[in-house]
Design a protein around this motif. Structure first.
Motif, PDB file in Angstrom:
ATOM      1  N   PRO A 186       0.953  -1.045  -0.111  1.00 39.15           N
ATOM      2  CA  PRO A 186       0.047   0.050   0.044  1.00 39.15           C
ATOM      3  C   PRO A 186       0.875   1.175   0.032  1.00 39.15           C
ATOM      4  O   PRO A 186       0.520   2.335  -0.639  1.00 39.15           O
ATOM      5  N   VAL A 187       2.081   1.127   0.717  1.00 40.00           N
ATOM      6  CA  VAL A 187       2.925   2.366   0.450  1.00 40.00           C
ATOM      7  C   VAL A 187       3.255   2.616  -0.611  1.00 40.00           C
ATOM      8  O   VAL A 187       3.308   3.857  -1.097  1.00 40.00           O
ATOM      9  N   PHE A 188       3.717   1.687  -1.416  1.00 46.54           N
ATOM     10  CA  PHE A 188       4.525   1.753  -2.782  1.00 46.54           C
ATOM     11  C   PHE A 188       3.232   2.450  -3.785  1.00 46.54           C
ATOM     12  O   PHE A 188       3.408   3.314  -4.335  1.00 46.54           O
ATOM     13  N   LEU A 189       2.081   1.997  -3.695  1.00 46.94           N
ATOM     14  CA  LEU A 189       1.195   2.226  -4.500  1.00 46.94           C
ATOM     15  C   LEU A 189       0.217   3.784  -4.003  1.00 46.94           C
ATOM     16  O   LEU A 189       0.121   4.362  -5.014  1.00 46.94           O
ATOM     17  N   ALA A 190       0.458   4.079  -2.747  1.00 44.86           N
ATOM     18  CA  ALA A 190       0.265   5.384  -2.282  1.00 44.86           C
ATOM     19  C   ALA A 190       1.150   6.419  -3.019  1.00 44.86           C
ATOM     20  O   ALA A 190       0.523   7.629  -3.339  1.00 44.86           O
ATOM     21  N   ALA A 191       2.438   6.093  -2.888  1.00 42.90           N
ATOM     22  CA  ALA A 191       3.410   6.810  -3.676  1.00 42.90           C
ATOM     23  C   ALA A 191       2.954   7.335  -5.145  1.00 42.90           C
ATOM     24  O   ALA A 191       3.541   8.277  -5.531  1.00 42.90           O
ATOM     25  N   LYS A 192       2.435   6.349  -5.600  1.00 42.11           N
ATOM     26  CA  LYS A 192       2.003   6.551  -7.101  1.00 42.11           C
ATOM     27  C   LYS A 192       0.462   7.133  -7.234  1.00 42.11           C
ATOM     28  O   LYS A 192       0.069   7.268  -8.279  1.00 42.11           O
ATOM     29  N   GLY A 193      -0.172   7.551  -6.113  1.00 39.60           N
ATOM     30  CA  GLY A 193      -1.285   8.226  -6.258  1.00 39.60           C
ATOM     31  C   GLY A 193      -2.413   7.386  -6.100  1.00 39.60           C
ATOM     32  O   GLY A 193      -3.802   7.762  -6.337  1.00 39.60           O
ATOM     33  N   ALA A 194      -2.212   5.951  -5.774  1.00 39.36           N
ATOM     34  CA  ALA A 194      -3.448   5.138  -5.485  1.00 39.36           C
ATOM     35  C   ALA A 194      -4.167   5.549  -4.384  1.00 39.36           C
ATOM     36  O   ALA A 194      -3.792   6.168  -3.203  1.00 39.36           O
ATOM     37  N   ARG A 195      -5.518   5.351  -4.431  1.00 42.68           N
ATOM     38  CA  ARG A 195      -6.308   5.723  -3.204  1.00 42.68           C
ATOM     39  C   ARG A 195      -6.631   4.451  -2.349  1.00 42.68           C
ATOM     40  O   ARG A 195      -6.846   3.404  -2.649  1.00 42.68           O
ATOM     41  N   VAL A 196      -6.161   4.585  -1.124  1.00 42.73           N
ATOM     42  CA  VAL A 196      -5.961   3.511  -0.310  1.00 42.73           C
ATOM     43  C   VAL A 196      -7.017   3.713   1.159  1.00 42.73           C
ATOM     44  O   VAL A 196      -7.209   4.759   1.395  1.00 42.73           O
TER      45      VAL A 196
END
Length: 348
Positions: A186-196
């Motif tokens: 989730p940290v990696f994806l949040a850094a790419k703008g993912a909605r978590v």
């Protein structure tokens, strides 16, 4: 299977013979309740008990069902993160749901995870609020680790260690897993703008067997956390980290040097009337020199890291952004193509 699945459930397996058959029944029941095409991927991480034989029976019995089942057997024990990576790479569903194979996560929560994902999120993380594990060896270290991770990476999740999550498959292709990094997806994806987001999930005592983790896991989490902190904050701008560190060390060099000069000339009257100390009778010159060398090394590391990052990005066609959707008056609006027109860089 002639039609691609919508949901792929990935389960890493290591010596869980007591739980597999019961868990498989529960999992199939949960997936059938979603009324969606689904597949199950068991990744056998070189089990040494009877897990491999049970998985073979499970796969054979699934031939007559609507839920495709695959068993991926690894050549040797690679660990949970590598097992998850193998399953994710082979998953064909639009939604990927990792799940532990010890039976502690309840498969009945999968429909709620999928439903929440479709409310406009890219990642839905499970939160084991009422965790059924030992207090001292599991729950307390986990609470401390989750608090520390949330503070450092600025993603306020309560339970990074919960394997049960739901991801959009196209975003997972942006992540390359290694080490013990699966908990930080989730940290990696949040850094790419993912909605978590996260939802509370059920947690149960183990069906049988023993936990594969102990207190030594805390040390691994701490070391991984340092890596994640750097990756999530400074991956595309390493000079911000090394440059700041270099400036801090340089200021410390000046401060220690001034203190040495002040002692030498007796400027520190609060230490006593006429108190003086020869500059070279104290360790201050050596400390100042060490700090200065450290500041220069840090600045040089920053410059070198900047050069390497730029070479890495340019060689792979990296773009420092990720587009979620493009609205076009003359074409159907939809998600941007990640693999063709708008390739996104990997944060790991």
């Amino acid at each position: 299977m002639t039609t691609a699945p919508e949901i792929s459930v990935v389960l890493p397996v290591l010596n869980e013979q007591e739980s597999l058959e019961r868990l498989d029944r529960e999992l199939r029941q949960a997936l059938q309740s979603t009324d969606r095409r689904a597949e199950i991927l068991y990744v056998d991480d070189a089990s040494t008990d009877g897990s491999s034989e049970i998985l073979s029976r499970v796969a054979a019995s699934a031939k007559s069902t609507a839920i495709r089942t695959r068993v991926i057997t690894l050549r040797r024990n690679f660990g949970q993160t590598a097992s998850l990576a193998a399953g994710i790479d082979l998953a064909e569903g639009e939604i990927v749901v990792p799940l532990d194979s010890d039976g502690q996560n309840n498969p009945a929560d999968i429909p709620r995870l999928v439903k929440t994902l479709e409310e406009g999120f890219d990642v839905v993380s499970g939160w084991r609020r009422s965790r059924k594990d030992r207090l001292i060896s599991k729950r307390v270290p986990s609470m401390l680790a989750n608090w520390l991770i949330s503070k450092l990476v600025r993603l306020p999740l309560h339970d990074y260690g919960c394997t049960l999550k739901a991801y959009r498959a196209d975003l997972l292709q942006e992540v390359r897993l290694y080490g013990d990094m699966h908990r930080f997806i989730p940290v990696f994806l949040a850094a790419k703008g993912a909605r978590v987001t996260e939802i509370v999930v059920d947690h149960r005592p183990r069906y049988g067997g023993s936990s594969k983790y102990g207190l030594e896991r805390v040390l691994k989490v701490v070391s991984d956390l340092l890596h994640i902190y750097f990756i999530s904050r400074f991956y595309t701008r390493p000079m911000h980290f090394f440059g700041l560190l270099g400036v801090i060390l340089l200021l410390a060099t000046v401060l220690v040097g001034f203190l040495g000069v002040a002692l030498h000339f007796g400027w520190l009257s609060f230490l006593g009337p006429g108190y003086r100390a020869s500059l070279f009778s104290t360790p201050l010159p050596s400390i100042s020199a060490i700090l200065f060398v450290g500041s220069m090394v840090s600045l040089l590391f920053g410059l070198l890291a900047e050069i390497l990052i730029r070479i890495h990005h340019e060689a792979r066609g990296f773009r420092p952004y990720a587009i979620r959707e493009i609205a076009d008056s003359h074409r159907e609006t939809g998600p941007a193509s990640r693999s063709k027109a708008y390739p996104a860089g990997r944060p790991a």
